[in-house]
Scaffold this active site. Structure first.
Site, PDB file in Angstrom:
ATOM      1  N   ARG A  96       0.702  -1.214  -0.182  1.00 46.21           N
ATOM      2  CA  ARG A  96      -0.134   0.106  -0.092  1.00 46.21           C
ATOM      3  C   ARG A  96       0.781   1.303   0.042  1.00 46.21           C
ATOM      4  O   ARG A  96       0.464   2.493  -0.587  1.00 46.21           O
ATOM      5  CB  ARG A  96      -0.936  -0.092   1.336  1.00 46.21           C
ATOM      6  CG  ARG A  96      -1.849  -0.925   1.504  1.00 46.21           C
ATOM      7  CD  ARG A  96      -2.590  -0.945   2.614  1.00 46.21           C
ATOM      8  NE  ARG A  96      -3.426  -2.078   2.657  1.00 46.21           N
ATOM      9  CZ  ARG A  96      -4.626  -2.222   3.659  1.00 46.21           C
ATOM     10  NH1 ARG A  96      -5.005  -1.177   4.292  1.00 46.21           N
ATOM     11  NH2 ARG A  96      -5.273  -3.283   3.837  1.00 46.21           N
ATOM     12  N   GLU A 106     -11.343  -1.854  -5.125  1.00 47.72           N
ATOM     13  CA  GLU A 106     -11.554  -0.674  -4.141  1.00 47.72           C
ATOM     14  C   GLU A 106     -10.583   0.562  -4.085  1.00 47.72           C
ATOM     15  O   GLU A 106      -9.452   0.470  -4.365  1.00 47.72           O
ATOM     16  CB  GLU A 106     -11.506  -1.327  -2.623  1.00 47.72           C
ATOM     17  CG  GLU A 106     -12.203  -0.378  -1.507  1.00 47.72           C
ATOM     18  CD  GLU A 106     -12.081  -0.942  -0.125  1.00 47.72           C
ATOM     19  OE1 GLU A 106     -11.014  -1.477   0.163  1.00 47.72           O
ATOM     20  OE2 GLU A 106     -12.779  -0.717   0.460  1.00 47.72           O
TER      21      GLU A 106
HETATM   22  C1  LIG Z   1     -10.124  -1.388   6.987  1.00 49.35           C
HETATM   23  C2  LIG Z   1      -9.502  -1.959   8.377  1.00 49.35           C
HETATM   24  C3  LIG Z   1     -10.123  -3.294   8.493  1.00 49.35           C
HETATM   25  O1  LIG Z   1      -9.596  -4.331   7.671  1.00 49.35           O
HETATM   26  C4  LIG Z   1      -9.236  -5.470   8.556  1.00 49.35           C
HETATM   27  N1  LIG Z   1      -8.062  -6.145   7.912  1.00 49.35           N
HETATM   28  C5  LIG Z   1      -6.942  -5.616   7.581  1.00 49.35           C
HETATM   29  N2  LIG Z   1      -6.052  -6.525   7.162  1.00 49.35           N
HETATM   30  C6  LIG Z   1      -6.780  -7.737   7.244  1.00 49.35           C
HETATM   31  C7  LIG Z   1      -6.378  -9.078   6.883  1.00 49.35           C
HETATM   32  N3  LIG Z   1      -5.287  -9.224   6.181  1.00 49.35           N
HETATM   33  N4  LIG Z   1      -7.589 -10.011   6.850  1.00 49.35           N
HETATM   34  C8  LIG Z   1      -8.676  -9.674   7.385  1.00 49.35           C
HETATM   35  N5  LIG Z   1      -8.923  -8.553   7.571  1.00 49.35           N
HETATM   36  C9  LIG Z   1      -8.086  -7.416   7.805  1.00 49.35           C
HETATM   37  C10 LIG Z   1      -9.171  -4.842   9.905  1.00 49.35           C
HETATM   38  O2  LIG Z   1      -9.324  -5.888  10.730  1.00 49.35           O
HETATM   39  C11 LIG Z   1      -9.932  -3.899   9.920  1.00 49.35           C
HETATM   40  O3  LIG Z   1     -11.092  -4.270  10.576  1.00 49.35           O
END
Ligand SMILES: CC[C@H]1O[C@@H](n2cnc3c(N)ncnc32)[C@H](O)[C@@H]1O
Length: 483
Positions: free
Chosen positions: A100, A171
């Site tokens: 990112r 997205e």
């Molecule tokens: C926008 C932020 C959201 O993305 C979720 N998130 C970020 N990386 C991952 C990931 N690798 N697997 C599952 N959920 C994820 C994080 O828990 C938060 O709820």
């Protein structure tokens, strides 16, 4: 740099593309015509926009998790588990934080260490370093449509590899992936970078391949007034459509008052349609996405299922086209596949039980939606005026003037003058406008709502309410009552 809300010329786009494809070795495997042919080989039932369009027609709410791990074979297993055991209707591929930030060298180190240790040493899937062919291994191994989710201010090369790699949805946006995610990226730069992304997707559309685009609705996910996140979503939809995007999912992050959350989705959908049509983008398809609670989560897994189910219910009652599902591991970090599947199944239960119900026609919802639409109109009219009709220029000037102002954002380009607070029912109101150009009537509305809370709590309206509301979440409450 000079930006304008105008379709990039092919000369300008392809000149820039030469540089973009050289940013990392995997860029050399991207061939537009070959990728168009590959995308055309993906059957309709695996295309994101097709499934969304059917859900809009059926009035159903689809469920989608976030998910991404470093090792691609594990990532495939994870996504298979989420579509089979988790009953996910739509699949993600959440990209890691190094990618990112365009820090591909560190992403590569993370991949190497993950292979060495057999554990995911990245917080997402490093799609760019893997490149087109491994992305195709991922997307072709699954039954469901797959979307790339991330938070990248400069996502040009990631877009090239993702779409060539068989993802059918993407997205992000030039505002929504800047202000909440970075401190020093100028708005001009990220709008220009996302015009590239949207022009590429416009070129796929013109070649007969439809790719769904989803601006990131929640922004900072902390007390963001619906009029502000909705205004940003409408702007990003218009900027995308200008570049030739034909399929847009506009989004909103749950704030907590059910009436306001339903009204936010309803006003978001109708205002996106209104402005796209105003710009003569009548052929652009619109769907909506509701993000389950983006604030702090309880550590206790049973309590977290309460939050997840509440978010699922709000999404369905708002008739959102899809809901982004949280997991019971939200408070601790990257969820296990089992925890991710559990959040999905709890949400699926609500989606199926509440499918025949809607809150959209409730008088209180309609009244709240009218307020949100009036506020959005004040903001978007000012963006239009500042830009002299050009919404790209107008957006940059609006941030400089604080006309667009997102609470608790890290970006130094965000004014941070507007202050939100909850009213007595937990709805987000505006405690101080900063330079948000609300009409006097609307300013009075917010004042009255906050005065009601002040009377109930027997204290004056003050910034302390904002502080209390931020801390309330961690204590399992919505409104931060005085001790
Ligand atoms: C926008 C932020 C959201 O993305 C979720 N998130 C970020 N990386 C991952 C990931 N690798 N697997 C599952 N959920 C994820 C994080 O828990 C938060 O709820």
């Amino acid at each position: 740099m000079e930006i304008k809300n105008q379709k990039l010329s092919n000369d300008d786009f392809f000149a820039e593309r030469k540089e973009v494809l050289q940013q990392w070795p995997t860029g050399k495997d991207v061939d537009f015509d070959e990728a168009v042919a590959y995308q055309k080989s993906i059957p309709a039932k695996k295309r994101f926009g097709v499934k969304l369009e059917q859900a809009v027609k059926d009035g159903t709410t689809l469920i989608q998790p976030r998910a991404g791990v470093a090792l691609y074979k594990e990532h495939i297993e994870l996504l298979k588990y989420l579509e089979d055991e988790g009953e996910a209707d739509l699949l993600p591929t959440t990209i890691d934080s190094y990618t990112r930030l365009n820090r591909y060298k560190e992403a590569q180190v993370g991949i190497d260490k993950s292979f060495e240790t057999g554990r995911s040493m990245l917080n997402g899937f490093p799609a760019l370093n893997y490149g087109v062919h491994i992305c195709r291994e991922v997307t072709s191994a699954l039954k469901s449509p797959v979307q790339v989710r991330h938070g990248t201010p400069d996502a040009r090369l990631l877009t090239e590899i993702s779409i060539a790699g068989g993802f059918t949805s993407y997205e992000g946006g030039g505002i929504s992936y800047n202000i909440p995610y970075s401190k020093n990226f100028s708005i001009e730069h990220t709008i220009a970078h996302w015009q590239y992304t949207d022009r590429l997707i416009g070129l796929y559309e013109e070649a007969g391949v439809s790719i769904n685009r989803e601006p990131f609705g929640p922004l900072t996910g902390t007390l963001v007034p619906p009029c502000i996140s909705n205004a940003v979503a409408v702007i990003e939809a218009v900027l995308a459509a200008t570049q030739g995007v034909k399929d847009v999912t506009v989004g909103y992050g749950q704030c907590g008052n059910l009436i306001q959350d339903v009204a936010a989705i309803r006003s978001l959908e109708s205002m996106t349609r209104k402005y796209l049509d105003q710009f003569s983008f009548t052929d652009v398809r619109i769907s909506t996405v509701f993000h389950q609670w983006m604030g702090g989560f309880p550590q206790d897994e049973s309590k977290s299922f309460g939050v997840i189910s509440w978010g699922a219910a709000a999404a369905v009652l708002a008739k959102a086209t899809k809901v982004i599902v949280k997991t019971p591991h939200e408070a601790v970090g990257i969820p296990t596949k089992e925890a991710n599947a559990a959040g999905l199944k709890a949400s699926k239960q609500l989606a199926s039980m509440l499918q025949q119900q809607s809150f959209c026609d409730m008088p209180a919802v309609i009244a709240e939606a009218e307020i949100i639409m009036a506020e959005m109109t004040c903001i978007l009219n000012k963006v239009e005026e500042l830009g002299k009709g050009d919404w790209a220029k107008g957006t940059v000037l609006a941030f400089e003037a604080g006309v667009l102002d997102i609470p608790f954002a890290p970006s130094k380009y965000n004014a941070g003058k507007m202050m939100p607070a909850r009213d007595n029912n937990g709805a987000i109101r505006i405690l101080s406008c900063g330079n948000i150009p609300l009409s006097n009537e609307l300013v009075l509305f917010h004042k009255q709502k906050l005065d009601e809370r002040a009377a109930y709590e027997n204290r004056a309206v003050s910034f302390q309410m904002v502080v209390d509301d931020v801390y309330a979440i961690g204590k399992g409450f919505l409104v931060g009552r005085p001790n």
